[in-house]
Design a protein around this motif. Structure first.
Motif, PDB file in Angstrom:
ATOM      1  N   CYS A   1       0.822  -1.217   0.000  1.00 39.63           N
ATOM      2  CA  CYS A   1       0.000   0.000   0.000  1.00 39.63           C
ATOM      3  C   CYS A   1       0.853   1.263   0.000  1.00 39.63           C
ATOM      4  O   CYS A   1       0.295   2.376   0.015  1.00 39.63           O
ATOM      5  CB  CYS A   1      -0.922   0.003   1.212  1.00 39.63           C
ATOM      6  SG  CYS A   1      -2.193  -1.270   1.178  1.00 39.63           S
ATOM      7  N   GLY A   2       2.170   1.123   0.018  1.00 46.00           N
ATOM      8  CA  GLY A   2       3.050   2.284  -0.001  1.00 46.00           C
ATOM      9  C   GLY A   2       3.347   2.865   1.355  1.00 46.00           C
ATOM     10  O   GLY A   2       3.855   3.998   1.441  1.00 46.00           O
ATOM     11  N   VAL A   3       3.064   2.141   2.435  1.00 42.28           N
ATOM     12  CA  VAL A   3       3.320   2.624   3.795  1.00 42.28           C
ATOM     13  C   VAL A   3       4.765   2.290   4.163  1.00 42.28           C
ATOM     14  O   VAL A   3       5.150   1.119   4.196  1.00 42.28           O
ATOM     15  CB  VAL A   3       2.353   1.977   4.803  1.00 42.28           C
ATOM     16  CG1 VAL A   3       2.656   2.448   6.217  1.00 42.28           C
ATOM     17  CG2 VAL A   3       0.914   2.306   4.431  1.00 42.28           C
ATOM     18  N   GLU A   4       5.556   3.326   4.419  1.00 44.08           N
ATOM     19  CA  GLU A   4       6.952   3.135   4.784  1.00 44.08           C
ATOM     20  C   GLU A   4       7.162   3.098   6.292  1.00 44.08           C
ATOM     21  O   GLU A   4       8.258   2.828   6.763  1.00 44.08           O
ATOM     22  CB  GLU A   4       7.810   4.246   4.168  1.00 44.08           C
ATOM     23  CG  GLU A   4       7.769   4.265   2.644  1.00 44.08           C
ATOM     24  CD  GLU A   4       8.670   5.334   2.064  1.00 44.08           C
ATOM     25  OE1 GLU A   4       9.437   5.948   2.833  1.00 44.08           O
ATOM     26  OE2 GLU A   4       8.606   5.555   0.842  1.00 44.08           O
ATOM     27  N   THR A   5       6.117   3.380   7.060  1.00 33.62           N
ATOM     28  CA  THR A   5       6.214   3.337   8.513  1.00 33.62           C
ATOM     29  C   THR A   5       6.325   1.894   8.980  1.00 33.62           C
ATOM     30  O   THR A   5       5.846   0.975   8.311  1.00 33.62           O
ATOM     31  CB  THR A   5       4.972   4.004   9.139  1.00 33.62           C
ATOM     32  OG1 THR A   5       4.790   5.284   8.539  1.00 33.62           O
ATOM     33  CG2 THR A   5       5.127   4.169  10.633  1.00 33.62           C
ATOM     34  N   ASP A   6       6.941   1.702  10.133  1.00 35.54           N
ATOM     35  CA  ASP A   6       7.053   0.369  10.707  1.00 35.54           C
ATOM     36  C   ASP A   6       5.664  -0.225  10.893  1.00 35.54           C
ATOM     37  O   ASP A   6       4.809   0.372  11.567  1.00 35.54           O
ATOM     38  CB  ASP A   6       7.785   0.448  12.052  1.00 35.54           C
ATOM     39  CG  ASP A   6       7.933  -0.916  12.705  1.00 35.54           C
ATOM     40  OD1 ASP A   6       7.841  -1.941  11.992  1.00 35.54           O
ATOM     41  OD2 ASP A   6       8.145  -0.957  13.933  1.00 35.54           O
ATOM     42  N   PRO A   7       5.371  -1.401  10.303  1.00 35.29           N
ATOM     43  CA  PRO A   7       4.033  -1.992  10.448  1.00 35.29           C
ATOM     44  C   PRO A   7       3.688  -2.353  11.882  1.00 35.29           C
ATOM     45  O   PRO A   7       2.521  -2.587  12.189  1.00 35.29           O
ATOM     46  CB  PRO A   7       4.101  -3.235   9.560  1.00 35.29           C
ATOM     47  CG  PRO A   7       5.553  -3.543   9.427  1.00 35.29           C
ATOM     48  CD  PRO A   7       6.256  -2.222   9.459  1.00 35.29           C
ATOM     49  N   GLY A   8       4.699  -2.408  12.764  1.00 32.77           N
ATOM     50  CA  GLY A   8       4.423  -2.705  14.164  1.00 32.77           C
ATOM     51  C   GLY A   8       3.501  -1.684  14.801  1.00 32.77           C
ATOM     52  O   GLY A   8       2.699  -2.016  15.685  1.00 32.77           O
ATOM     53  N   TRP A   9       3.601  -0.414  14.368  1.00 37.40           N
ATOM     54  CA  TRP A   9       2.715   0.609  14.898  1.00 37.40           C
ATOM     55  C   TRP A   9       1.256   0.292  14.563  1.00 37.40           C
ATOM     56  O   TRP A   9       0.360   0.443  15.407  1.00 37.40           O
ATOM     57  CB  TRP A   9       3.092   1.984  14.356  1.00 37.40           C
ATOM     58  CG  TRP A   9       4.422   2.494  14.802  1.00 37.40           C
ATOM     59  CD1 TRP A   9       5.559   2.594  14.050  1.00 37.40           C
ATOM     60  CD2 TRP A   9       4.765   2.984  16.108  1.00 37.40           C
ATOM     61  NE1 TRP A   9       6.590   3.107  14.799  1.00 37.40           N
ATOM     62  CE2 TRP A   9       6.130   3.362  16.069  1.00 37.40           C
ATOM     63  CE3 TRP A   9       4.062   3.133  17.294  1.00 37.40           C
ATOM     64  CZ2 TRP A   9       6.794   3.881  17.165  1.00 37.40           C
ATOM     65  CZ3 TRP A   9       4.721   3.649  18.405  1.00 37.40           C
ATOM     66  CH2 TRP A   9       6.072   4.021  18.339  1.00 37.40           C
ATOM     67  N   TYR A  10       1.019  -0.134  13.334  1.00 43.19           N
ATOM     68  CA  TYR A  10      -0.345  -0.467  12.923  1.00 43.19           C
ATOM     69  C   TYR A  10      -0.867  -1.687  13.668  1.00 43.19           C
ATOM     70  O   TYR A  10      -2.006  -1.692  14.167  1.00 43.19           O
ATOM     71  CB  TYR A  10      -0.393  -0.720  11.411  1.00 43.19           C
ATOM     72  CG  TYR A  10      -1.711  -1.289  10.938  1.00 43.19           C
ATOM     73  CD1 TYR A  10      -2.812  -0.471  10.760  1.00 43.19           C
ATOM     74  CD2 TYR A  10      -1.845  -2.650  10.694  1.00 43.19           C
ATOM     75  CE1 TYR A  10      -4.027  -0.996  10.330  1.00 43.19           C
ATOM     76  CE2 TYR A  10      -3.049  -3.190  10.276  1.00 43.19           C
ATOM     77  CZ  TYR A  10      -4.139  -2.358  10.099  1.00 43.19           C
ATOM     78  OH  TYR A  10      -5.336  -2.892   9.690  1.00 43.19           O
ATOM     79  N   VAL A  11      -0.033  -2.731  13.759  1.00 39.98           N
ATOM     80  CA  VAL A  11      -0.471  -3.963  14.419  1.00 39.98           C
ATOM     81  C   VAL A  11      -0.756  -3.713  15.899  1.00 39.98           C
ATOM     82  O   VAL A  11      -1.751  -4.200  16.450  1.00 39.98           O
ATOM     83  CB  VAL A  11       0.602  -5.064  14.244  1.00 39.98           C
ATOM     84  CG1 VAL A  11       0.197  -6.332  14.971  1.00 39.98           C
ATOM     85  CG2 VAL A  11       0.817  -5.363  12.760  1.00 39.98           C
ATOM     86  N   ALA A  12       0.099  -2.923  16.553  1.00 37.43           N
ATOM     87  CA  ALA A  12      -0.112  -2.616  17.973  1.00 37.43           C
ATOM     88  C   ALA A  12      -1.366  -1.766  18.173  1.00 37.43           C
ATOM     89  O   ALA A  12      -2.161  -2.015  19.082  1.00 37.43           O
ATOM     90  CB  ALA A  12       1.112  -1.912  18.542  1.00 37.43           C
TER      91      ALA A  12
END
Length: 296
Positions: free
Chosen positions: A79-90
């Motif tokens: 999806c083009g998200v460069e942020t750490d996916p851990g933030w989303y999962v948490a």
């Protein structure tokens, strides 16, 4: 039966209002100026480049090796998200906990107050948000597919522009610079590629390929790399063949969207029928049952 139909109609109306409100908010945000304040570029506050601490994940019983984490990591990258996916999962795990607590409190209260109360609407909204978070993978796949289609469309336009400049003596870097006005989704990544080009062109193309993350993007970058090494007619013939492939994929995606839109319109056509049944037919059915009961 009447309460079930009425509750279903109200829940559907609330869900539609939420979805259309979200789409409208996104559309308004896209109209805002894209220029970022200078203080966002300070390295000390680039939160999006920081990884969430692993001990925070462990407290939420999460791990980067879990399959659910890996699946969302791949989808967010697509999806083009460069942020750490851990933030989303948490954040998703915390929201699920909060929503479960809210549902466990609101549902019993709304059951006591009956349908039509504000607590019943709040309970329906909490349940809807909980369902959206539990089954977030289909939405992420849909967003990745939409981004991939937009990227393929822009790659198709850029490839045609490069083919138009085939007889020009301009450097490939200059040709790519002239492709910037034809991009939207890829504009930021393309500008970053051109900025890093003269530092290390090979590394810049490699990073550009990773940021795109699609098969069409990889083939396009490989073509650019070949033109960088040798600006010959053979590679432009290869580019012409890949333009035809991009065109066929865009036509297939367009046909698929038409089929999906037809299916959604068919589903929406059933809403007036249900409403007609509720308003006009259902009272006659109830009266008929009362009449037969009285005759019996």
């Amino acid at each position: 039966m009447h309460h079930w139909v009425e509750g279903g109609v109200r829940a559907g109306a609330m869900a539609a209002q939420f979805i259309f409100g979200f789409i409208a908010a996104v559309a308004i945000l896209r109209l805002l100026p894209q220029k970022k304040p200078r203080w966002l570029h300070l390295t000390g506050i680039k939160w999006h480049s920081r990884k969430i601490p692993d001990n925070w994940l462990s407290k939420l019983r999460l791990s980067r090796e879990q399959q659910c984490f890996v699946d969302r990591e791949m989808l967010l990258a697509g999806c083009g998200v460069e942020t750490d996916p851990g933030w989303y999962v948490a954040a998703r795990k915390l929201l699920l906990i909060v929503l479960m607590i809210g549902i466990s409190i609101c549902v019993p209260v709304s059951a006591g107050q009956g349908q039509g109360s504000k607590m019943a609407y709040l309970s329906a909204l909490l349940v809807f948000c909980w369902i959206m978070l539990v089954w977030d993978l289909p939405w992420l796949r849909m967003l990745r597919k939409l981004r991939s289609e937009r990227m393929t469309k822009e790659i198709y336009v850029m490839s045609n522009q490069l083919l138009y400049l085939a007889d020009s003596s301009l450097h490939i870097h200059t040709k790519l610079t002239r492709c910037i006005p034809y991009t939207s989704t890829l504009r930021g990544d393309l500008e970053r590629l051109l900025a890093e080009w003269y530092h290390d062109a090979e590394q810049a193309l490699r990073q550009f390929k990773l940021r795109m993350g699609t098969d069409d993007g990889m083939s396009f970058v490989e073509t650019i790399d070949s033109l960088r090494i040798d600006d010959s007619e053979e590679y432009y013939m290869l580019l012409r063949d890949r333009i035809q492939e991009y065109k066929e994929k865009l036509e297939l995606a367009k046909d698929s969207r038409k089929e999906t839109a037809s299916y959604l319109l068919f589903m929406l056509a059933g809403v007036p029928i249900l409403y007609t049944f509720q308003v006009f037919i259902y009272p006659w059915v109830m009266e008929g049952q009362k009449l037969f009961a009285s005759l019996g």
